[in-house]
Design an enzyme around this catalytic site. Structure first.
Site, short mmCIF file in Angstrom:
data_model
loop_
_atom_site.label_atom_id
_atom_site.label_comp_id
_atom_site.label_asym_id
_atom_site.label_seq_id
_atom_site.Cartn_x
_atom_site.Cartn_y
_atom_site.Cartn_z
N GLU A 127 -3.52 26.18 -43.42
CA GLU A 127 -2.28 26.36 -42.64
C GLU A 127 -1.59 27.67 -43.01
OE1 GLU A 127 -0.61 23.99 -40.25
OE2 GLU A 127 0.08 26.03 -39.93
N GLY B 56 7.37 22.46 -13.56
CA GLY B 56 8.65 22.28 -14.26
C GLY B 56 8.44 21.84 -15.70
N ASP C 221 -0.87 30.73 -40.53
CA ASP C 221 0.51 31.14 -40.22
C ASP C 221 0.77 32.60 -40.59
OD1 ASP C 221 0.85 28.53 -39.45
OD2 ASP C 221 1.91 27.90 -41.26
N SER D 118 0.03 24.10 -34.73
CA SER D 118 0.20 24.99 -35.87
C SER D 118 -0.16 26.42 -35.51
CB SER D 118 -0.74 24.57 -37.01
OG SER D 118 -0.23 23.46 -37.67
#
Ligand SMILES: *[C@@H]1O[C@H](CO)[C@@H](O)[C@H](O)[C@H]1NC(C)=O
Ligand SMILES: *[C@@H]1O[C@H](CO)[C@@H](O)[C@H](O)[C@H]1NC(C)=O
Length: 560
Positions: free
Chosen positions: A282, A539, A286, A479
Site C-alpha cells: 500500500e 448522474g 501510494d 487504494s
C-alpha cells in the site's frame, strides 16, 4: 458548582476511598465482548493505563457552518480558509468545561496533558486500580484471538454526574481495537519486464502514469510552488520504499529525475525503514502514484506508528498532528478504512469533526471507498450493506474505482453506499435523491437511504502497475484511485498557488455543484451481500460517485 463538587468528592474519599455509585452516572455500557476477543482476568492493579478524555467541544455546529462558508461556491467567504487558531477555537472546550474537569482531575492528584491544539483531548496515565476507581470500571485483559494481541478494556464505565455534559467520552474503555484496517489488495507480478515504452497509452491493459496523464489530461510538467504539498498517510507498519520508487520512476516516468522522492513525518512512533523486504504494498502504491503523478509537488509520507492510543489506529493522532502544522499539506491521500459498524458514533463523530477542522483550514481530504462492493472494505458475507468510514464522514471526499478506457466502467469491488451514522449533507441531497428514485425498491431494507452517501468521485483502480521489492507487477483497489485523484487536486492547487489564490480545500460542495466537470461513469455495479449491489448510471451513483476527473475541467472550475 465547582466548590460543591470538591466538597462532595472529598467527603467520599474520607468515607470509603472510592466514589459511591449514586454520585456516578453510567456513561457507556457494552452488552457483549466484541467477536474475535476473549475475556481474561482483571488487569493487574498496578498496570499503567494511558487514559484520554474527549471533552465536549464548545461549538461543533459553528465549525461545520464555517467549513461550508469557505467551501461552498457562491458563499461570500468562499476560499477564505480559517487559520489553525480560528478552527481550533470551535473545537476547544468552554472555560466552564475546562474548569470542572481540571478541578476533578486535581482532586485525584492527576495532571493531564492536552493532546490537540484545541485542548479538546486530555491525556494522563494512572494505574488500573485508580482507573477502576475514577470511572467505576472493571478494567480487564482481553485477547484478540487471531493476532494474540492483548487489550485492556472495561465493558462499562461511569462519570461523576456533574461531569456529564463536559466529558464526551473516555478512551480506552468500551471501544476495542480494530486490528482490521482495510487496505490494498494483493500484488500480481508481471511476467514481462515492463517499462513505459512497452505500453499502449490508453490504460486498456495496464495502468501507468503516462496512460493516466492521457486519460485524465494530467500535465507532465513539474509543479512550481514549494508552498503546495501533498500528504500521504501510512498506517499498520506499511513502509514506503525509496529504492522501489526510484525503479518505478526510472521505468514509468523516464522524463523526470528518478531521484525525485518524498519526505517522512512520524506520528505515534512511526518510522520508514528502507530494507527492501520491509516495503509495504500500500505504501509503495501510494507514494509511487503521488510522486509519479503530482509531478514536482512536495510530498510528505506520514508514517503513523503502532504507539497510538486514540482508539482508532492513529487516525485521530494523524489529524491532530497535521492541525499543528503550519500550514498542513493542502491535500491528504489515505487508502485505509474501517467498516462503519465496527465504530461507535462518539469516536467516529469526533474524528469526523477533526476532518472538518482540517478542511476548514484548506486541506482536501481524500479516502478510498473500500474494496468489497456493498459489503464494506473487503468482500465479506453480510445481510445488510456495510458502509466504510471515514468515507461516510460528510467532510471528506470518498474515491471509488473504475477500469478500462473505452469506455471507462465501474470496478466491481468499488465500495459505495449509505452511512448509518451520519445524515445526508445538503450538498449531495438532490443528486442522491435522483439516484434513489431511479432505483425504486431495489435493495430496499439493506441500506439507510437518509445517510451520507458515498463515494463522491472515482478513478482508475484495476491493473495498476507498481514496483514492489524490486519486482514490477499490478495491484487493484480503490487504494489506487485515491492517490491518483489526490495528485490531480494537488496539481490544480499548484496552479492556484502560482496565481496567488487559495487551495481548493474541502471539495464536495464545489464538486456536487458542478457535476459536469466529471466524466460520468454509467456502467458496472458493485455486488456484495448476495445482491448485485448498486449500478453505475447517468448522474451520481454509489459505485463511481459523480465520475472520474479531468484536469482541464477542474482548472476551469477553479477559475484558471
Ligand atoms: C528481465 O530483466 C532482467 C534484468 O535486466 C533479465 O535478467 C531477465 O531475463 C528479463 N526477463 C524477461 C522475461 O525478459
Ligand atoms: C439512518 O440514518 C439517519 C441519519 O444518519 C439516522 O438518524 C438513523 O438512525 C439511521 N437509521 C438506521 C436504521 O440506521
Amino acid at each position: 458548582m465547582v466548590a460543591a463538587g470538591i466538597f462532595v468528592a472529598s467527603l467520599l474519599t474520607l468515607a470509603c476511598g472510592k466514589p459511591v455509585s449514586r454520585l456516578m452516572q453510567r456513561h457507556d455500557v457494552r452488552s457483549d465482548v466484541p467477536s474475535g476477543f476473549v475475556q481474561g482476568g482483571p488487569a493487574s492493579p498496578d498496570t499503567m493505563l494511558k487514559m484520554r478524555l474527549a471533552l465536549v467541544q464548545s461549538d461543533p455546529d459553528g465549525l461545520v457552518k464555517a467549513l461550508y462558508d469557505v467551501s461552498t461556491p457562491g458563499s461570500a467567504l468562499y476560499g477564505q480558509h480559517l487559520t489553525r487558531e480560528e478552527a481550533a477555537a470551535f473545537a476547544a472546550p468552554t472555560s466552564e468545561t475546562q474548569q470542572v474537569v481540571n478541578a476533578w482531575l486535581a482532586e485525584n492528584d492527576i495532571t493531564a496533558t492536552p493532546l490537540t491544539p484545541a485542548g479538546d483531548w486530555l491525556s494522563f496515565s494512572v494505574p488500573a486500580s485508580k482507573a477502576n476507581e475514577l470511572f467505576d470500571a472493571d478494567f480487564t485483559v482481553f485477547t484478540h484471538e487471531s493476532t494474540g494481541k492483548q487489550a485492556i478494556r472495561t465493558l462499562a464505565y461511569s462519570l461523576p454526574a456533574d461531569l456529564q455534559g463536559h466529558i464526551d467520552f473516555v478512551h480506552p474503555t468500551t471501544v476495542f481495537p480494530q486490528f482490521k484496517l482495510n487496505r490494498a489488495v494483493s500484488f500480481k507480478p508481471l511476467k514481462k519486464n515492463l517499462t513505459e515504452r512497452a505500453l499502449p497509452a490508453s490504460c486498456a491493459s495496464e495502468v501507468t502514469p503516462s496512460c493516466l496523464q492521457e486519460l485524465y489530461g494530467i500535465p507532465t510538467a513539474a509543479a512550481t510552488q514549494s508552498s503546495n504539498k501533498i500528504g500521504v498517510s501510512g498506517f499498520i507498519e506499511e513502509f514506503a520504499n525509496q529504492a522501489d520508487l526510484k525503479e518505478f520512476l526510472e521505468n514509468f516516468r523516464p522524463d523526470i529525475s528518478s531521484s525525485t522522492t518524498f519526505t517522512v513525518a512520524d506520528v505515534d512512533g512511526g518510522s520508514n525503514p528502507q530494507s527492501r523486504d520491509e516495503a509495504g504494498l500500500e505504501a509503495n502504491l501510494d507514494t509511487q502514484y503521488t510522486v509519479g503523478i503530482a509531478t514536482g509537488v512536495p510530498n510528505v509520507f506520514i508514517s503513523v506508528g503502532e504507539d497510538n492510543t486514540d482508539g482508532i489506529d492513529g487516525f485521530l493522532d494523524e489529524i491532530n498532528f497535521l492541525l499543528g502544522e503550519s500550514p498542513p499539506p493542502q491535500v491528504l491521500s489515505t487508502s485505509y478504512s474501517f467498516n462503519e459498524p465496527e465504530l461507535p458514533f462518539s469516536l467516529a463523530n469526533n474524528l469526523c469533526n477533526a476532518y472538518a477542522q482540517l478542511g476548514a483550514v484548506g486541506t482536501s481530504i481524500l479516502f478510498s471507498s473500500g474494496d468489497g462492493g456493498v459489503s464494506g472494505g473487503q468482500s465479506e458475507s453480510c445481510t445488510t450493506f456495510v458502509p466504510t468510514f471515514p468515507s461516510t464522514c460528510p467532510f471528506v471526499t470518498s474515491v471509488g474505482a473504475t477500469q478500462g478506457s473505452s469506455p471507462e466502467v465501474a470496478a466491481s469491488f468499488s465500495s459505495g453506499g449509505f452511512s448509518t451514522l451520519f445524515a445526508i449533507p445538503s450538498y449531495q441531497a438532490d443528486d442522491v435523491s435522483s439516484f434513489l428514485s431511479s432505483i425504486g425498491n431495489t435493495n430496499s431494507g439493506k441500506f439507510n437511504s437518509s445517510g451520507r452517501a458515498f463515494p463522491d468521485i472515482s478513478a482508475q483502480g484495476v491493473d495498476v502497475v507498481i514496483v514492489f521489492e524490486g519486482e514490477t507487477g499490478t495491484v487493484d483497489g480503490t487504494s489506487c484511485s485515491t492517490p491518483i485523484s489526490a495528485s490531480i487536486i494537488a496539481l490544480v492547487n499548484d496552479k492556484l498557488a502560482a496565481a496567488g489564490k487559495p487551495p481548493l480545500g474541502f471539495l464536495n460542495p464545489l464538486f456536487y455543484a458542478n457535476p459536469s466537470v466529471f466524466t460520468d461513469i454509467t456502467s458496472g455495479d458493485n455486488p456484495g451481500c448476495d445482491t448485485n449491489g448498486f449500478s453505475a448510471q447517468a448522474g451520481w451513483d454509489p459505485v463511481t460517485g459523480l465520475g472520474t476527473p479531468n484536469f482541464a475541467s477542474l482548472l476551469a472550475l477553479a477559475g484558471l
